[in-house]
Structure formats: structure tokens, C-alpha cells
Design a protein around this motif. Structure first.
Motif, PDB file in Angstrom:
ATOM      1  N   ILE A  75       0.489  -1.500   0.116  1.00 27.61           N
ATOM      2  CA  ILE A  75      -0.464  -0.154  -0.222  1.00 27.61           C
ATOM      3  C   ILE A  75       1.222   1.110   0.593  1.00 27.61           C
ATOM      4  O   ILE A  75       1.186   1.509   1.241  1.00 27.61           O
ATOM      5  N   ALA A 109      -0.436   7.563   1.594  1.00 27.93           N
ATOM      6  CA  ALA A 109      -1.262   8.327   1.175  1.00 27.93           C
ATOM      7  C   ALA A 109      -0.699   9.920   0.721  1.00 27.93           C
ATOM      8  O   ALA A 109      -1.402  10.451   0.195  1.00 27.93           O
ATOM      9  N   GLU A 150     -13.859  16.846   9.576  1.00 22.40           N
ATOM     10  CA  GLU A 150     -13.397  17.297   8.106  1.00 22.40           C
ATOM     11  C   GLU A 150     -13.602  18.499   6.682  1.00 22.40           C
ATOM     12  O   GLU A 150     -12.851  18.027   6.197  1.00 22.40           O
ATOM     13  N   SER A 161     -12.252   9.039   6.683  1.00 27.64           N
ATOM     14  CA  SER A 161     -12.229  10.659   6.393  1.00 27.64           C
ATOM     15  C   SER A 161     -11.577  11.440   6.229  1.00 27.64           C
ATOM     16  O   SER A 161     -10.539  12.655   5.800  1.00 27.64           O
ATOM     17  N   THR A 162      -9.971  10.372   5.832  1.00 27.84           N
ATOM     18  CA  THR A 162      -9.248  11.471   5.781  1.00 27.84           C
ATOM     19  C   THR A 162      -8.941   9.525   4.336  1.00 27.84           C
ATOM     20  O   THR A 162      -9.158   8.367   4.857  1.00 27.84           O
ATOM     21  N   LEU A 163      -7.382   9.886   3.903  1.00 32.31           N
ATOM     22  CA  LEU A 163      -6.266   9.381   3.185  1.00 32.31           C
ATOM     23  C   LEU A 163      -5.546   8.281   4.406  1.00 32.31           C
ATOM     24  O   LEU A 163      -5.367   7.850   3.553  1.00 32.31           O
ATOM     25  N   ALA A 164      -5.224   9.261   4.675  1.00 29.01           N
ATOM     26  CA  ALA A 164      -4.635   8.022   6.235  1.00 29.01           C
ATOM     27  C   ALA A 164      -5.477   7.094   6.751  1.00 29.01           C
ATOM     28  O   ALA A 164      -4.672   6.458   6.340  1.00 29.01           O
ATOM     29  N   GLU A 224      -5.126   4.688   3.937  1.00 33.97           N
ATOM     30  CA  GLU A 224      -4.152   4.143   3.889  1.00 33.97           C
ATOM     31  C   GLU A 224      -3.376   2.647   4.732  1.00 33.97           C
ATOM     32  O   GLU A 224      -3.197   1.638   4.706  1.00 33.97           O
ATOM     33  N   TRP A 279      -3.580  13.055   8.436  1.00 37.22           N
ATOM     34  CA  TRP A 279      -3.980  13.093   7.314  1.00 37.22           C
ATOM     35  C   TRP A 279      -3.194  12.480   5.560  1.00 37.22           C
ATOM     36  O   TRP A 279      -2.036  12.814   5.714  1.00 37.22           O
TER      37      TRP A 279
END
Lengths: 392, 392
Positions: A6, A9, A332, B78-81, B84, B392
Motif C-alpha cells: 500500500i 497516501a 473534516e 474521513s482522511t486518506l491517511a 492507507e 491526513w
């Protein structure tokens, strides 16, 4: 499929400019930081008062080093994790300015045993006894401030409370060194005129000195008279009898301090970078990808004369959009809108536009982030990334 | 002297009981968590609706595994972190439910390229074009939800907005797969009667289905009809036409949800452990070592019928002290006081007493902490420590 395949991000390469940063992100303007640091340190130097900066706002060794360019200086901390962190980076002279809990006494004495001159804070004979026992168990002599209440804000004893002498006696009996007295004019945050701030600073000084004199008259040494809050630090006209000043948010400033009247918006050194993700013109809204997780839930300006919502909105260069505030925040998402009763028109900010948001409360907003993206005025470059510590 | 000779500020040995934990600390009652998870998953199973749990509250793989004991299930992030993080732990089917920013489109497509079935959210033709370009650059076919506005809460298009079809056309032209429509009854948080909640849930359903039917009538496939908020998820009586439900705070619940009427205080699974550090009986105050840094600045109950201050106070076993709330909070101090207009007397809590504070808003309070100390009802043992992710 599991784990290492992965990708991160974040951006594929580390961003080197503000324009290329993934949002939301915390920016720190180094020039404003340096100016704020110099303003208070020169003010205190001129008065012969030690500035014991509070690290609760910045929580960053890089910021601490800028505050003390000549080498580790005297600091204040709000958690024992901060004490440990700054000690690991060479700071040794510190005051833990939260009323002492039993488990904290034990941890503090372990740090003291390791050579950290960590002073603690208390206002009762029970705490004096607990601290003495913790010192005994660790094989060190504890050093404690007695907390004085100068304005009814929080903890501490009034300068005329008979318990003041009783606590000093309890400290002596417990084998604890009395470092001095400490007070904090927390109510100054609710003021907004120079006259009231000058009066609050003088009250803070007078109460602190009276408490110290009471102790000295009873035969207790009271070497340090420690006062402080960012507003009173900047408005005190006379500091006679005071030996040290504590302040923290002065490094960054924020909209609450602006509302109190201690700084201009051009002094605010941190901002949150956000990206426009939509517009609802019929509602007068622009949506951005920074909500309360990035801004914090702090609504400290709500009680002031000018309510700034969740923050004031600037362009990428830091220029304020007239009357544009973050009017609402969910986790967010932030909603930008023109302040009520303003005749200004909502600016046209297309999707992808980046904005900078000045925060209500620097301590709360910075704590939502892992690091500072360090910038200078007039440049898009990210000069450094300074980590923050957190936890207790 | 520098660095490694500084001991860890925490307890000298890892605490194995709640009574021995350094404070403030975040506790998670596993039994309450499991009960809350079972309540909503059985409710959705009975209606044949997929539960796509929102991970924004827990941000913990251990909690996600308890929500999906049979293996990775469909989640919302709610976040791309978060995307991931959960992908690295084996989750593949996820929706990023924040309106798409250009840099987020690029990051999302990198995750998609790595095999994560990550759907994104948008409500404009501009975003459709940006997403299509990001998909093209990454060599993947993006999948997007069109955000529908069911109650004026935030972003999205109304079901009757002519732009709805225009966005679907823009997605097709940009080579993006239309995953379906997604709406969130965010205004349900401000309600407090079962009748109003049932009506909000029916409105959320009806608007979502109408939007999907409009798209289908225009020849666009719209496979998923995604709705959700914790209040409407628990009060929806009819979900005809809905294919999936999203909710997050239902896992832990909190005082805001209690005020809305979705849970009892006995359902609230997280609490903040704090220690008494002083009493000001003349002011009716007990001071504790948990301030807004541990509790968050969230004052979500201030707008409800019963204002809970910064939280309700329980003893170490989780039993509520009558009418005792956290009335004020500074960074590391909380002030406990009896609720105004109550005849209850302030309890006698000596220095060192540990209390548990039920939070206003679980998403905000949990985010202030690094990990969950996992406990069970009726036991003092800490069974596990579950890390949280952030950023994030």
C-alpha cells in the motif's frame, strides 16, 4: 493482499512548496515567530525579569531552540511528557505548572533523580506530604512552588489565606524545598482594553509579591516570584518584586489574543492550509477540506466582541479576505462564509484554491497536527518541517 | 548531559490496572463497544442493508476488527491517511466521504492502483474532470459517489438540482464509474425527539432514493444508495431503496448522542480517566488533571436541552456522581462542579481520587489520545492497549 504494497497516501514526493502541500496542513511563519519571541524577551530583559517560556503551545524543540538561541533556558511545561521531551533535548531548568497529582509526584521525582531541575506546583499540605514521600522514595530533595490564586481563575491559595503558611510549614516538614510562589492571571484572557490589562497585570504582581512577603515574614525563604499570562506579560508596567515571567501563546499568537488586544492579525505565526472543495453560492458558502480536526473545536472568540467563527481566512500569501470566516466546522469539512451584517460579497474561489486560516487558539489548533511546515513571508518554499510532541 | 539518561516520564512499569494508570488517559469499555456494534449491525442485517461503518471515530484497526469479526468489511474513511492505514491492515472496500480536492484525487488514485477499491465523493463537474484526469494519470478507472444534500447540512446537490444529471454526464465523459449516490443527514444531530428522528431518517431515505431514481431515469446506473448518520441509522423505520448505511460514533456513543436520544449514558463506551488535584470548596470546585487537551474543546451539548459542560463525572467503576459535570476546562486542568440549579452537594473527593469523565463528542475526545486502554465492566484490569492513528 496485506501490508507493504500500500503506497503512502500523501503526495508521492515530499512537498517543497506551500502550493504543493497536501491539505489540511499546519504552517508556521518563522519571521513572525522570531518577531514575537524577540518582542517579549526584550521586554523582560529591559525589566530584569527572567522569561520562563511555556512550551505548552509550541511543544517543539526547534521552537524552543529559537526561543533560547544561546542554549537551553528556563522553561515551563504542562505535562510530564513535555518535561521528559525537553530534558532529552538538553533542557534542565523547568517548572511543571499543573497542580500535582500523586502519580505525577513519582514521575517528577524520577526526572529530578536523572538531573532535571524540575520544580512542581501545589497548594495543599496533602500534596506537600505526597511530594515529600515521593522525594524520599527517589532519594532526591523535591522543589515546589506554592500556587497563588490572584483572580479566582483556577487553583491556588489567595495571598491572605492562612493555609499559605500551613503549606510552607508542611513543605519544610516533608523535606521539600520551597522554590517560591507562582500565579497565573488566567482571567486576563477575558479582557479587551489596555487599561483593564494593565490593571490585571498590576493585580497579578501585587498578589504575587504580597504572598511572597507573607511567607518571608513567617521565616520561609521564597526566592522566586513567578507570574504570567501572555496578556499580562505584554501589559505589565511595573514588575517590582517579580523575578520571572511565564507565557506561551505569545510565540504564535492567535485570534483570541488579537481580540484581547495583545497582537495584530499580522503577528499570528501559525495558520492552517486548506483547499476549496466546493461552493454553495445560494447559501453563501465555500467548502474547504479543513474541519475541526485540523482547526480544533476551540471557539474562544465566541465570547469576545468579534466572533471569528473557527477562524479568519487568508489567501495563500497570508492576505485576509475581507470578512471571510470559517462559519461552521464538522470533522473534516469547514464552511467559509461572509461574517453576518457585512456587505462584502463572497469571493470566487474555484475548486482547488488554497487558503490559509488563522486560528482562534494556537495551543489547541497546533495540537491537532504532527508537525509545523516552516515558511517565511514572501516565499512559497517550505524551509523545514518541525515535529511536535504530544501526550502526557 | 544529553539524551538517553532521561527516564520515561510515565509510570516506571506499564500499568496493568485502571487504578495504576497515569492520568489523563482514555478508557474504552469493550463490553459496551461490542453491545453498540451488535445493536446497529443486527438492525441493518434485519433490513438487508449493508453497514459501511465510518472509521473516523475509532481510527483503530482493533476496533475495526471487532466491527467486522468475520474479516475486513466495507468501511467509510474521513482522511486518506485512514484509507492507507486500514488498507495496510487488509481492508479493501472503502469510501472516502469528504468532498474531493485535486491533491486528494491523485492520492486516492494511487491507492486504487495498489488494489484498494476506494470510492470518492464529489458534487461538481469540475471535480469529475479532475478525478478523470487523476485516474488517467494513474492508469485506473476511478469510482465516485455523487453527494446529495438531504437537509442543507453541508455539501451536495439537492435531488432536484439539474446539475445532478450534468455531474453524472461529466463523470461518464471523464471515464469515471458512478458508484451511486451518497447523503448524510447531518442535521439529525440537532434533534431530540423520536418523532423528529424518524422523520429525518425518512427524509434522508426519500431524498437519496429520489436522486438515484432521477439518475436511473436518465440512463445512468446508480448501484449504491448510501445514507447515514448515527441518529438516523437507529431511528429509520423504512429503508426501502437504500443499499447501505454509514455511521461511526455509534460504536462509542457520547453525551451529544445521549442528548439526541440515541443512547443512554450506560452505552457510552469511552471515558477519560482523571485525578483530583485539589478542591476549592468555597467556590464549589474540584480540580482534576484533565483539561481540554484530554477532553477536547467540543461543547456539543451546549446547544442541547441539557448542557453537560465538558462532560459528566463518574467514579472509578463508572457510576455517575449526581449532577457533577466538568464545568470549565483549561489546557491541562478541569474544574468539576455541581450543575446549576441542582440541590446536590459537592462530593468529598480527596487529592489523588480517580474519576472517569464521559465525553460530549467521542470523535473529538478520542482524537486527543494515542491509544485506548481497554477495560471490561466490573474489572479494574487493563486488558489491552489499542493504538489510534491520526493525521491526513
Amino acid at each position: 493482499m496485506h501490508g507493504t504494497d500500500i503506497p503512502n497516501a500523501g503526495p508521492s514526493e515530499a512537498a517543497t512548496t506551500v502550493g504543493a502541500l497536501a491539505t489540511p496542513a499546519l504552517l508556521l511563519d518563522k519571521d513572525r515567530l522570531d518577531r514575537n519571541l524577540a518582542r517579549l524577551s526584550s521586554r523582560m530583559a529591559a525589566r530584569g525579569v527572567v522569561l520562563r517560556s511555556h512550551m505548552k503551545t509550541a511543544k517543539s524543540i526547534e521552537v524552543a531552540r529559537r526561543a533560547y538561541p544561546a542554549g537551553p533556558g528556563p522553561i515551563t511545561v504542562s505535562t510530564l511528557a513535555e518535561a521528559e521531551y525537553f530534558a532529552q533535548h538538553g533542557f534542565r531548568d523547568m517548572t511543571y505548572a499543573v497542580g500535582l497529582a500523586p502519580h505525577a509526584a513519582e514521575s517528577a521525582m524520577r526526572l529530578r533523580k536523572a538531573g532535571v531541575d524540575l520544580k512542581v506546583l501545589l497548594d495543599s499540605s496533602e500534596q506537600a506530604k505526597i511530594l515529600g514521600e515521593a522525594g524520599g522514595a527517589a532519594g532526591v530533595t523535591p522543589s515546589a512552588f506554592i500556587e497563588i490564586d490572584c483572580d479566582g481563575h483556577r487553583g491556588g491559595l489567595t495571598a491572605t489565606d492562612p493555609k499559605l503558611i500551613a503549606v510552607a510549614v508542611a513543605l519544610a516538614e516533608a523535606g521539600v524545598r520551597l522554590a517560591g510562589i507562582l500565579t497565573h492571571a488566567g482571567e486576563s484572557y477575558s479582557l479587551c482594553t489596555p487599561e483593564a490589562l494593565v490593571a490585571a497585570a498590576e493585580n497579578e504582581r501585587a498578589v504575587a509579591v504580597a504572598a511572597a512577603e507573607t511567607l518571608r515574614a513567617a521565616g520561609h525563604e521564597c526566592p522566586v516570584v513567578s507570574v504570567g499570562s501572555t496578556p499580562t506579560a505584554h501589559f505589565a508596567e511595573d514588575l517590582t518584586g517579580v523575578t520571572e515571567m511565564r507565557a506561551g501563546v505569545y510565540m504564535f499568537f492567535d485570534l483570541v489574543m488579537h481580540g484581547v488586544g495583545v497582537c495584530t492579525t499580522d503577528d499570528i505565526a501559525i495558520s492552517i492550509l486548506a483547499t476549496v472543495i466546493g461552493t454553495k453560492r445560494e447559501k453563501g458558502w465555500i467548502l474547504v477540506d479543513a474541519g475541526w480536526m485540523a482547526l480544533s473545536r476551540d471557539r474562544g472568540t465566541a465570547a469576545q466582541r468579534v466572533d471569528q467563527g473557527y477562524g479568519l481566512v487568508c489567501d495563500l500569501c497570508g492576505k485576509l479576505y475581507p470578512d471571510l470566516i470559517v462559519s461552521q466546522a464538522s470533522q473534516e469539512h469547514g464552511i467559509l462564509a461572509i461574517r453576518s451584517r457585512s456587505a462584502v460579497t463572497l469571493p470566487d474561489l474555484p475548486i482547488g484554491t488554497k487558503v490559509r486560516i488563522l486560528p482562534n487558539h494556537a495551543c489547541a489548533t497546533a495540537s491537532q497536527h504532527e508537525l509545523y511546515n516552516v515558511v517565511s513571508a514572501g516565499s512559497d518554499a517550505i524551509e523545514a518541517q518541525w515535529p511536535r510532541m504530544r501526550g502526557w
